[in-house]
Design an enzyme around this catalytic site. Structure first.
Site, PDB file in Angstrom:
ATOM      1  N   HIS A 224       0.973  -0.952  -0.006  1.00  0.00           N
ATOM      2  CA  HIS A 224       0.135   0.095   0.000  1.00  0.00           C
ATOM      3  C   HIS A 224       0.946   1.257  -0.006  1.00  0.00           C
ATOM      4  CE1 HIS A 224      -3.808  -2.130   1.870  1.00  0.00           C
ATOM      5  NE2 HIS A 224      -3.303  -2.925   0.767  1.00  0.00           N
ATOM      6  N   GLU A 253      -3.157  -0.785  -2.686  1.00  0.00           N
ATOM      7  CA  GLU A 253      -3.806   0.387  -2.362  1.00  0.00           C
ATOM      8  C   GLU A 253      -2.834   1.733  -2.778  1.00  0.00           C
ATOM      9  OE1 GLU A 253      -5.379   1.287   1.543  1.00  0.00           O
ATOM     10  OE2 GLU A 253      -6.601  -0.537   1.664  1.00  0.00           O
ATOM     11  N   TRP A 282      -7.432   3.518  -3.768  1.00  0.00           N
ATOM     12  CA  TRP A 282      -8.443   3.806  -2.872  1.00  0.00           C
ATOM     13  C   TRP A 282      -9.090   5.032  -2.942  1.00  0.00           C
ATOM     14  CZ3 TRP A 282      -9.909   0.437   1.025  1.00  0.00           C
ATOM     15  CH2 TRP A 282     -10.909   0.641   2.227  1.00  0.00           C
TER      16      TRP A 282
END
Length: 467
Positions: A224, A253, A282
């Site tokens: 992420h 993400e 996201w």
């Protein structure tokens, strides 16, 4: 040392790597598989995720989001589910409905259990072992859906507590093995610790061992990228280490801004495209807790794209321009290597393959576009497009140039490289060997530089100077 602060977890809505010898799946695949560091769909074609996360567990009535995400070009949706430990459980019937929505809209479903977020630092977060309990409880909705579903065991499964982060490799490997022993044959996605951002490099440095622990060798790693990844150098270094080690990696993400720093979304998307790495932004809509700016659409309305939504869907290297629908839904294959469903090892789909005798090319019948896509102190990333402007195909090629400032190549993809002093020769990979008349091939590279970084003045293709 930079950390991701706990109120963030965009995901909460409150919300060196060892070179790994390619290991093939232990049995015939029924769905997605991993081979040689790449993800393949059930038809044996390479699949690169391009999609977004959708917070289904908090917005279960927003079922139109699946069709709306697809309409904007995505090939994948990452769906937030809850185990019942921190948020109300998404039961078997609901999970089955989510899978049916993905399939109806020709999307690949990445299903993630969110209750693990920030374990060891976030109050109420659960262990990966507890997340496995959840997956076993909804198993009947997932078995038989291996062509369409990837199981993301637990979102951001550790915070920044060093004592718990140290257990990431063991706990992750055990979770994978427990799913396998209970009949899960899906590709499994595992998130990094440190709120998904792996600033401690725990996932990076232990990924090979976790991959080897999977009996099916069918695990994908998810990083992420928020404030920790705010420079091109950090992004390129992290992703290229996985690619070099032939370990499958996706950006599971990322955002265009964040309270823990400003991620470099342009580099994240450009590098992912150059390296054929999946990315999942996201998030679709419904963010709160101070990160509302991460909504891609306002109020779940696809006609009201935010600036972040415009960027990820319609911008350079965005979803609309780069997504390829999974071929299990009838989508076309990309020009990357494919493999037959009967064999787990990649087989080249482009022919003929490179040979020592390359096709003669008329003078001036080629054009080269050389672009520095990212640059940082001491290093840069380049993209080269070679266009055949002639009337006959090129079957096998060598592109040569001379650098004026002592630049030194360190890595390439889409071509192999050799360098002697300032002289560089790039030779096609088997899957980039053919350039049809009027066609173009693209390759990328990383290089070091000092002082100046002037582009080459001239290029030759198979000994003939290009425009």
């Amino acid at each position: 040392m930079r950390t991701r602060i706990t109120l963030v977890a965009a995901a909460v809505l409150s919300v060196v790597v060892s070179v790994l010898v390619a290991v093939h799946p232990a049995q015939a695949a029924t769905g997605f598989t991993v081979s040689n560091g790449r993800l393949y769909d059930a038809n044996g074609n390479e699949f690169v995720m391009r999609g977004v996360s959708h917070a289904h567990t908090w917005y279960q009535t927003q079922t139109s989001s699946f069709a709306n995400i697809k309409a904007l070009g995505a090939n994948t949706v990452r769906v937030v589910l809850a185990t019942g430990d921190r948020w109300a459980k998404n039961d078997t019937a609901d999970v089955a409905n989510v899978v049916s929505l993905c399939k109806a809209n020709r999307l690949i479903c990445v299903l993630e259990a969110h209750d693990t977020t920030g374990y060891g630092e976030q109050s109420g977060a659960i262990t990966l072992d507890r997340a496995v309990d959840y997956w076993l409880s909804v198993k009947s909705a997932l078995v038989g859906q291996e062509k369409y579903v990837i199981v993301n065991i637990g979102n951001e499964p550790y915070g920044n507590n060093a004592a718990t982060v140290a257990n990431w490799a063991t706990d992750t490997a055990n979770a994978v093995k427990r799913l396998r022993s209970n009949g899960f044959e899906h590709t499994i996605m595992v998130d990094a610790p440190n709120w998904g951002q792996d600033w401690s490099f725990t996932m990076r440095d232990n990924a090979a061992g976790v991959f080897a622990a999977d009996p099916l060798k069918n695990t994908v790693f998810s990083i992420h990228m928020y404030g920790v990844f705010d420079t091109a150098a950090e992004i390129n270094d992290y992703l290229n280490r996985f690619v070099t080690a032939k370990l499958p990696i996706v950006v599971g993400e990322f955002g265009f801004n964040h309270s823990d720093g400003n991620p470099d979304e342009d580099t994240i998307m450009a590098t992912s495209q150059s390296l054929r790495i999946g990315y999942l932004g996201w998030s679709w809509s419904g963010n709160g807790g101070g990160v509302e700016y991460l909504d891609m659409v306002t109020g779940f309305n696809p006609a009201q794209l935010t600036s972040w939504g415009e960027r990820i869907f319609n911008g350079a290297n965005g979803i609309k321009a780069t997504a390829k629908e999974a071929t299990v839904y009838g989508g076309t294959t990309s020009p990357s290597p494919s493999r037959s469903s009967s064999s787990p090892s990649p087989s080249v789909s482009v022919s003929p393959s490179r040979s020592a005798s390359s096709s003669p090319q008329p003078a001036g019948a080629c054009k080269v576009t050389y672009t520095v896509t990212n640059q940082w102190p001491g290093g840069f990333q380049g993209d080269v497009k070679v266009t055949n402007t002639g009337s006959t195909p090129v079957n096998g090629w060598r592109l040569a140039w001379t650098w004026p400032n002592g630049q030194v190549l360190t890595q390439a993809w889409g071509a192999t490289y050799a360098q002697s002093g300032a002289a560089v020769t790039m030779t096609n990979e088997s899957y980039t060997a053919n350039i049809p008349a009027g066609g173009t091939v693209t390759f990328g590279f990383l290089s070091n530089w000092t002082g100046s970084n002037t582009a080459p003045a001239a290029f030759t293709l198979n000994g003939t100077r290009c425009a």
